[in-house]
Design an enzyme around this catalytic site. Structure first.
Site, PDB file in Angstrom:
ATOM      1  N   GLU A  47       0.696  29.882  14.340  1.00  0.00           N
ATOM      2  CA  GLU A  47      -0.541  30.669  14.257  1.00  0.00           C
ATOM      3  C   GLU A  47      -1.032  30.807  12.819  1.00  0.00           C
ATOM      4  O   GLU A  47      -2.234  30.738  12.559  1.00  0.00           O
ATOM      5  CB  GLU A  47      -0.329  32.055  14.878  1.00  0.00           C
ATOM      6  N   CYS A 197     -16.083  24.399  24.651  1.00  0.00           N
ATOM      7  CA  CYS A 197     -17.114  25.289  24.102  1.00  0.00           C
ATOM      8  C   CYS A 197     -17.014  25.304  22.576  1.00  0.00           C
ATOM      9  O   CYS A 197     -16.791  26.336  21.949  1.00  0.00           O
ATOM     10  CB  CYS A 197     -16.928  26.695  24.670  1.00  0.00           C
ATOM     11  N   CYS A 204     -21.186  21.390  27.497  1.00  0.00           N
ATOM     12  CA  CYS A 204     -21.565  22.270  28.604  1.00  0.00           C
ATOM     13  C   CYS A 204     -21.476  21.575  29.967  1.00  0.00           C
ATOM     14  O   CYS A 204     -21.128  22.203  30.971  1.00  0.00           O
ATOM     15  CB  CYS A 204     -22.977  22.811  28.380  1.00  0.00           C
ATOM     16  N   CYS A 207     -18.012  21.909  31.321  1.00  0.00           N
ATOM     17  CA  CYS A 207     -17.353  23.207  31.128  1.00  0.00           C
ATOM     18  C   CYS A 207     -17.034  23.853  32.470  1.00  0.00           C
ATOM     19  O   CYS A 207     -17.900  23.943  33.351  1.00  0.00           O
ATOM     20  CB  CYS A 207     -18.246  24.136  30.308  1.00  0.00           C
ATOM     21  N   CYS A 213     -22.097  30.868  33.114  1.00  0.00           N
ATOM     22  CA  CYS A 213     -22.480  31.095  31.720  1.00  0.00           C
ATOM     23  C   CYS A 213     -23.939  31.514  31.573  1.00  0.00           C
ATOM     24  O   CYS A 213     -24.857  30.783  31.953  1.00  0.00           O
ATOM     25  CB  CYS A 213     -22.204  29.834  30.906  1.00  0.00           C
TER      26      CYS A 213
END
Length: 345
Positions: A47, A197, A204, A207, A213
């Site tokens: 991370e 995204c 899109c 997606c 959305c």
């Protein structure tokens, strides 16, 4: 905040189905680890590295190499900062590495050389914010919680057509949409944000959340980005060699603290001993640098002209054996200069 207007059953089903087929379950920090404390450490390392670096680059050049040198928090705590900075070389934003060192030392003294299994305690450690604490708690210790990073924020902003949401608004939204399978749920959102995204060219058409959305017709409107001014600067670096040694400066600036670089020469054309070698471009944060490299060679320090020696003294530069330079932690800027001058030093 009002409850989001969305079919939650469809939302979860679409997210989990997509992840089952397309998710990056192969990433090493997502694989099963029998030792939960070691799992949390690996998640922590990944991370911190991924905060400013792309996944593929971390995988290919840094993650495994770092773990080989520092396999656990204890080894990291006892390590010299110099060695950690050398291992971090190429990742940039070196404060991340220094904070990891501080965190490891705190954990050694206060948490039996392990990361604490408590969100507030995690957030109290150097360099660990809300997202990183949530990720360690969820992905490392397999606890249920909610959190968001840049990828999840962008996905949610587009999903609900939010232009400039406040942090509390996003936290409330994440809480409202939280799922009992926190691990898979958040990994799914992260991957959809990173792979579908995306910030510049969202896909899109493929997606899994397209039908739900609210921002799909104008995805680039969400969220609105703050314009950060870009500063352009020209900088001259002097590679000053004396016999078999070179002058280096150990930076005191926050960004490059403790790292080594060549001298900065304010007016290189006023120093006749300097010979122009080459140039390159370098970027960090919101700065674009044009770097000119100059070199000067002397048989001994008494040959150095007074105006150059004054710069050396003011910048507190020291001579280092060229043969031992590989043992020093260099800034990315200095490394680029080295690369340019591979056959010159």
């Amino acid at each position: 905040m009002k409850s989001p207007i969305i079919d939650k059953e469809s939302f979860y089903n679409n997210v989990f189905t997509w992840y089952k087929i397309h998710g990056r379950k192969y990433l090493p920090w997502r694989l099963e680890e029998t030792n939960i404390e070691q799992r949390a450490y690996k998640v922590y390392v990944s991370e911190i590295m991924l905060q400013q670096t792309q996944v593929q680059r971390v995988l290919e050049h840094f993650y495994f190499q770092f773990l080989e040198k520092f396999p656990n928090l204890k080894s990291l705590a006892y390590a010299l900062e110099k060695d950690i900075l050398i291992a971090w070389h190429g990742l940039g934003y070196y404060n991340r590495a220094r904070n990891m060192h501080k965190t490891a030392q705190i954990c050694l003294m206060q948490h039996n050389a392990t990361l604490p299994q408590n969100l507030n305690a995690l957030k109290a450690l150097p360099g660990i914010g809300k997202y990183t604490a949530g990720a360690i708690y969820c992905f490392g210790f397999l606890k249920n919680t909610y959190f968001f990073d840049g990828n999840i924020k962008r996905l949610l902003c587009r999903l609900f057509a939010l232009e400039n949401p406040q942090e509390k608004e996003l936290e409330s939204l994440c809480a409202e949409l939280s799922h009992r399978d926190s691990f898979t749920y958040h990994q799914s959102l992260l991957d959809i944000g990173a792979l579908i995204c995306t910030a510049k060219k969202p896909k899109c058409a493929i997606c899994p959340l397209y039908s739900l959305c609210a921002g799909k017709n104008n995805p680039m409107l969400y969220p609105q980005k703050k314009k950060i001014p870009n500063h352009k600067t020209t900088l001259a670096l002097g590679v000053i060699i004396v016999k078999d040694s070179v002058f280096l400066v150990q930076s005191q600036r926050k960004l490059y603290l403790g790292l080594y670089n060549f001298l900065e020469i304010p007016h290189p054309h006023s120093i006749h001993a300097l010979i122009y070698q080459d140039h390159f471009k370098h970027k960090y944060t919101n700065y674009s640098l044009h770097i000119n490299i100059y070199k000067a060679y002397f048989k001994n320090i008494y040959e150095i002209p007074q105006n150059l020696y004054k710069i050396i003294t003011v910048q507190n530069a020291q001579l280092y054996q060229i043969s031992s330079l590989h043992t020093l932690p260099f800034s990315t800027l200095a490394s680029k200069a080295f690369h340019v001058l591979t056959h010159e030093i």
